[in-house]
Design an enzyme around this catalytic site. Structure first.
Site, PDB file in Angstrom:
ATOM      1  N   ASN A 172       0.780  -1.252   0.011  1.00 19.88           N
ATOM      2  CA  ASN A 172      -0.054   0.132  -0.088  1.00 19.88           C
ATOM      3  C   ASN A 172       0.948   1.232  -0.071  1.00 19.88           C
ATOM      4  O   ASN A 172       0.507   2.220  -0.686  1.00 19.88           O
ATOM      5  CB  ASN A 172      -0.843  -0.041   1.060  1.00 19.88           C
ATOM      6  CG  ASN A 172      -0.287  -0.093   2.465  1.00 19.88           C
ATOM      7  OD1 ASN A 172       0.766  -0.752   2.737  1.00 19.88           O
ATOM      8  ND2 ASN A 172      -1.109   0.330   3.579  1.00 19.88           N
ATOM      9  N   GLU A 271       3.860  -5.100  12.530  1.00 18.61           N
ATOM     10  CA  GLU A 271       2.783  -4.045  12.235  1.00 18.61           C
ATOM     11  C   GLU A 271       1.668  -4.365  11.262  1.00 18.61           C
ATOM     12  O   GLU A 271       1.861  -4.915  10.132  1.00 18.61           O
ATOM     13  CB  GLU A 271       3.450  -2.834  11.769  1.00 18.61           C
ATOM     14  CG  GLU A 271       4.569  -2.066  12.565  1.00 18.61           C
ATOM     15  CD  GLU A 271       5.282  -1.031  12.246  1.00 18.61           C
ATOM     16  OE1 GLU A 271       6.371  -0.525  12.695  1.00 18.61           O
ATOM     17  OE2 GLU A 271       5.057  -0.566  10.964  1.00 18.61           O
ATOM     18  N   CYS A 305      -3.270   1.311   6.639  1.00 19.13           N
ATOM     19  CA  CYS A 305      -3.680   0.485   7.787  1.00 19.13           C
ATOM     20  C   CYS A 305      -4.233   1.371   8.678  1.00 19.13           C
ATOM     21  O   CYS A 305      -5.003   0.990   9.545  1.00 19.13           O
ATOM     22  CB  CYS A 305      -2.339  -0.210   8.113  1.00 19.13           C
ATOM     23  SG  CYS A 305      -1.143   1.054   8.688  1.00 19.13           S
ATOM     24  N   GLU A 484       8.193   0.670  16.890  1.00 17.07           N
ATOM     25  CA  GLU A 484       9.190   1.244  16.276  1.00 17.07           C
ATOM     26  C   GLU A 484       9.077   2.796  16.110  1.00 17.07           C
ATOM     27  O   GLU A 484       8.092   3.412  16.423  1.00 17.07           O
ATOM     28  CB  GLU A 484       9.465   0.767  14.706  1.00 17.07           C
ATOM     29  CG  GLU A 484       9.652  -0.715  14.843  1.00 17.07           C
ATOM     30  CD  GLU A 484      10.415  -1.429  13.559  1.00 17.07           C
ATOM     31  OE1 GLU A 484      10.916  -0.714  12.713  1.00 17.07           O
ATOM     32  OE2 GLU A 484       9.910  -2.710  13.383  1.00 17.07           O
TER      33      GLU A 484
HETATM   34  P1  NAD Z   1      -0.065  -9.404   3.290  1.00 18.80           P
HETATM   35  O1  NAD Z   1      -0.096  -9.787   4.579  1.00 18.80           O
HETATM   36  O2  NAD Z   1      -0.569 -10.115   2.605  1.00 18.80           O
HETATM   37  O3  NAD Z   1       1.513  -9.430   2.798  1.00 18.80           O
HETATM   38  C1  NAD Z   1       2.439  -8.200   3.240  1.00 18.80           C
HETATM   39  C2  NAD Z   1       3.739  -9.034   2.928  1.00 18.80           C
HETATM   40  O4  NAD Z   1       3.985 -10.411   3.532  1.00 18.80           O
HETATM   41  C3  NAD Z   1       3.929  -9.420   1.440  1.00 18.80           C
HETATM   42  O5  NAD Z   1       5.213  -8.919   1.030  1.00 18.80           O
HETATM   43  C4  NAD Z   1       3.715 -10.691   1.233  1.00 18.80           C
HETATM   44  O6  NAD Z   1       4.386 -11.345   0.233  1.00 18.80           O
HETATM   45  C5  NAD Z   1       4.343 -11.374   2.552  1.00 18.80           C
HETATM   46  N1  NAD Z   1       3.890 -12.410   3.028  1.00 18.80           N
HETATM   47  C6  NAD Z   1       2.545 -12.832   3.188  1.00 18.80           C
HETATM   48  N2  NAD Z   1       2.437 -14.075   3.771  1.00 18.80           N
HETATM   49  C7  NAD Z   1       3.782 -14.482   4.165  1.00 18.80           C
HETATM   50  C8  NAD Z   1       4.297 -15.421   4.996  1.00 18.80           C
HETATM   51  N3  NAD Z   1       3.676 -16.676   5.222  1.00 18.80           N
HETATM   52  N4  NAD Z   1       5.687 -15.519   5.007  1.00 18.80           N
HETATM   53  C9  NAD Z   1       6.483 -14.515   4.439  1.00 18.80           C
HETATM   54  N5  NAD Z   1       5.891 -13.424   4.077  1.00 18.80           N
HETATM   55  C10 NAD Z   1       4.392 -13.443   3.721  1.00 18.80           C
HETATM   56  O7  NAD Z   1      -0.539  -7.723   3.288  1.00 18.80           O
HETATM   57  P2  NAD Z   1      -1.056  -7.021   2.106  1.00 18.80           P
HETATM   58  O8  NAD Z   1      -2.229  -7.313   1.519  1.00 18.80           O
HETATM   59  O9  NAD Z   1       0.372  -6.789   1.352  1.00 18.80           O
HETATM   60  O10 NAD Z   1      -1.110  -5.599   3.032  1.00 18.80           O
HETATM   61  C11 NAD Z   1      -2.173  -5.231   3.589  1.00 18.80           C
HETATM   62  C12 NAD Z   1      -2.402  -5.454   4.820  1.00 18.80           C
HETATM   63  O11 NAD Z   1      -1.292  -4.620   5.418  1.00 18.80           O
HETATM   64  C13 NAD Z   1      -3.731  -4.826   5.469  1.00 18.80           C
HETATM   65  O12 NAD Z   1      -4.181  -5.892   6.500  1.00 18.80           O
HETATM   66  C14 NAD Z   1      -2.946  -3.645   6.375  1.00 18.80           C
HETATM   67  O13 NAD Z   1      -3.693  -3.310   7.670  1.00 18.80           O
HETATM   68  C15 NAD Z   1      -1.638  -4.232   6.761  1.00 18.80           C
HETATM   69  N6  NAD Z   1      -0.865  -2.968   6.944  1.00 18.80           N
HETATM   70  C16 NAD Z   1      -0.435  -2.857   8.301  1.00 18.80           C
HETATM   71  C17 NAD Z   1       0.340  -1.521   8.433  1.00 18.80           C
HETATM   72  C18 NAD Z   1       0.868  -1.152  10.000  1.00 18.80           C
HETATM   73  O14 NAD Z   1       1.592  -0.430   9.851  1.00 18.80           O
HETATM   74  N7  NAD Z   1      -0.028  -1.834  10.780  1.00 18.80           N
HETATM   75  C19 NAD Z   1       0.998  -1.009   7.454  1.00 18.80           C
HETATM   76  C20 NAD Z   1       0.629  -1.173   6.217  1.00 18.80           C
HETATM   77  C21 NAD Z   1      -0.314  -2.282   5.954  1.00 18.80           C
HETATM   78  O1  6OD Z   2       4.160   6.224   9.100  1.00 15.52           O
HETATM   79  C1  6OD Z   2       4.507   5.214   9.381  1.00 15.52           C
HETATM   80  O2  6OD Z   2       5.796   5.161   9.723  1.00 15.52           O
HETATM   81  C2  6OD Z   2       3.712   4.067   9.074  1.00 15.52           C
HETATM   82  N1  6OD Z   2       4.366   2.939   9.440  1.00 15.52           N
HETATM   83  C3  6OD Z   2       2.526   4.208   8.388  1.00 15.52           C
HETATM   84  C4  6OD Z   2       1.756   3.016   8.123  1.00 15.52           C
HETATM   85  C5  6OD Z   2       0.762   3.080   7.331  1.00 15.52           C
HETATM   86  C6  6OD Z   2       0.038   2.108   6.920  1.00 15.52           C
HETATM   87  O3  6OD Z   2      -0.654   1.896   5.983  1.00 15.52           O
END
Ligand code: NAD
Ligand code: 6OD
Length: 503
Positions: A172, A271, A305, A484
């Site tokens: 994202n 995260e 997120c 972090e």
């Molecule tokens: P995802 O979990 O599908 O994938 C994220 C990454 O993890 C990708 O690079 C993927 O290839 C890898 N991955 C997936 N399964 C894995 C495994 N078993 N072992 C190792 N690597 C693996 O997430 P997404 O669809 O790319 O992103 C959207 C999600 O991420 C949403 O749930 C969103 O809330 C979350 N997100 C959280 C934050 C935060 O800061 N908390 C920030 C951005 C996105």
């Molecule tokens: O601003 C940041 O450092 C951060 N980790 C943002 C996360 C955004 C989620 O989509």
């Protein structure tokens, strides 16, 4: 921050349309030994961007070995001053190549260039300079202690780099979220192997060129492409040469990564997902609340997120808020990334669009009032192959409906009225997640009172996504483990040794 506003090349002609490559030990690798790979598809028109090689165990092992060797090489010998000077050069080179990064990011994600030029790319650069001060000013505790012989002893803490860090990042905010890990990781003396999202390989690859240009020693920054389970992501997290795994992504993948890291007792920093509440009190400044909620619901096509998917509005201003958010959503222009008037881009890909549309359908089945949107927009022929959905607002669903409880990660929200502060705190906390909240009120006492009761990692008052990188960032409950940012990054990226000296 460096934000450039001059007219930009059309993305159809962009030089960023090219094959991705692994970056291992300072070399670009366009083909995996297995020959496996896939096409990178552009989300705004469905066009092919280029080929992405999929790493097998062989490429992952080569990257981890390179990162291990680099710990022993010139990187490991560098003073913190030399190291952070080099990282400042990385930031400067990202800014020099601002348009290359911008085009690559917008091709991969389809997001508006106006958004990426203000957030993704400047933060991608800032993540390399921000941790300079943290690295240079590490303080540890010292405890003199008495001993029976009267001579005493002195304890002091020493922080050293954790070692090889696996960085697994989502699609994202690809450059921003990847460098948010790589910046502190390198500033604190580690080496990294990055596995970017399979959907957004370009900026991580481009960063390899930057590392070589400014002279970051080979093996310090490595990239392997591929998928998660049974692919590069899993091979990397399972690799015994990795000393810690930092991950941003979904809660489901976070659980799998935690299991993989349990073998060998490696620490994780996670995260994860959220189902974030926005709370609008009747005493808010309505203009601010609408402006902020427009961003927190629809920015990046709702794929943030920290975004708001549950909005709670105090009853006296409920109708006004719904009407104004509806007008805002209907005023958003969907269009090409290069168009400065574009307010919202597409979703990342067809699989995600199917998921988001399944929630649009569930809302209707559940008896929601569709205030606006709810479907797929009509787009011009050149964009018809993109993953477009309408910005959507619902009211009227029960609190336990899937649309109100599960993370959708799309440009949509459910709005529900509430009466009292106690009631809304209960509603906001009634979720397994605990990432972020946004509270809109002009009553200072209420603001502090409510913030202290919300079970989240970040609570914004009268703002959203306002980030000071010195602060703790992370999620409570199922939204993550660890924090972090600023000195909090020391916990994951360094290992502390207590030295006890008998005098
Ligand atoms: P995802 O979990 O599908 O994938 C994220 C990454 O993890 C990708 O690079 C993927 O290839 C890898 N991955 C997936 N399964 C894995 C495994 N078993 N072992 C190792 N690597 C693996 O997430 P997404 O669809 O790319 O992103 C959207 C999600 O991420 C949403 O749930 C969103 O809330 C979350 N997100 C959280 C934050 C935060 O800061 N908390 C920030 C951005 C996105
Ligand atoms: O601003 C940041 O450092 C951060 N980790 C943002 C996360 C955004 C989620 O989509």
């Amino acid at each position: 921050m460096n934000v450039q506003t001059h007219p930009r090349r059309p993305l159809t002609e962009s030089a960023a349309r090219r094959d991705a490559a692994h970056f291992i030990n300072g070399e670009f690798v366009y083909k995996s030994a297995s020959g496996k790979g896939y096409d990178n598809i552009c989300p705004f028109d469905g066009s092919r961007i280029g080929f992405v090689p999929e790493a097998g165990r062989e490429e992952v092992d080569a990257a981890v070995q390179a990162a291990r060797a680099a710990l022993e090489g010139p990187w490991g010998q560098m003073s913190v001053v030399e190291r952070t000077r080099l990282l400042a050069e990385v930031a400067a080179e990202i800014n020099r190549r601002f348009d290359d990064f911008l085009e690559a990011e917008c091709l991969d994600t389809g997001k508006p260039m106006s958004l990426a030029a203000h957030i993704d790319i400047p933060r991608g650069a800032a993540n390399f300079t921000m941790f300079t001060d943290v690295a240079k000013t590490i303080a540890t505790e010292t405890f003199p202690m008495p001993t029976p012989d009267g001579a005493g002893a002195l304890n002091y803490g020493l922080r050293r780099p954790r070692g090889v860090i696996a960085v697994i990042s989502p699609w994202n905010l690809p450059l921003l979220l990847m460098t948010w890990k790589v910046g502190p990781g390198l500033a604190l003396g580690n080496t990294v192997v990055v596995k970017p999202s399979e959907s957004t390989p370009l900026t991580a690859t481009l960063l390899g060129e930057v590392m070589n240009k400014v002279g970051v020693p080979k093996g310090v920054y490595n990239v392997v492409h591929g998928f998660g389970g049974n692919s590069a992501g899993q091979f990397l997290t399972e690799h015994k040469g990795v000393n810690g795994v930092t991950f941003t992504g979904s809660t489901k993948s976070g659980e799998q990564i935690m299991l993989a890291a349990a073998h060998g007792i490696r620490p994780v920093s996670l995260e994860l997902g959220g189902k974030n509440p926005g709370i609008v009190f009747a005493d808010c400044d309505m203009d601010k609340a609408i402006e902020g909620t427009m961003r927190s619901v629809f920015a990046n096509c709702g794929q943030v997120c920290l975004g708001t998917e549950r909005v709670y509005v105090q009853r006296p201003v409920f109708d006004e808020f719904v009407a104004r958010l509806k007008a805002g959503a209907e005023g958003l222009k969907l269009g090409r990334p290069e168009d400065p008037a574009t307010g919202m881009g597409p979703l990342i890909h067809e699989v995600h669009r199917k998921k988001v549309l399944s929630y649009y359908a569930k809302a209707v089945e559940g008896g929601a009032t569709v205030v606006t949107g709810g479907g797929v927009p009509e787009m011009p022929a050149e964009l018809a192959g993109g993953s477009w959905v309408q910005p959507t607002i619902w009211t009227g669903l029960p609190d336990d409906h899937a649309v109100v409880t599960e993370e959708i990660f799309g440009p949509c929200c459910h709005i529900r009225p509430f009466d009292t502060e106690e009631e809304v705190i209960h509603l906001a906390n009634n979720t397994p997640y605990g990432l972020a909240a946004a509270v809109w009120t002009e009553n200072l006492s209420r603001a502090h009172r409510v913030a202290a009761k919300l079970e989240v990692g970040i609570c914004w008052i009268n703002s959203w996504f306002l980030r000071d990188l010195r602060t703790a960032f992370g999620g409570a409950k199922a939204s993550g483990i660890g924090r972090e940012g600023g000195v909090h990054s020391l916990e994951f990226y360094t290992e502390i040794t207590n030295v006890c000296v008998k005098l």
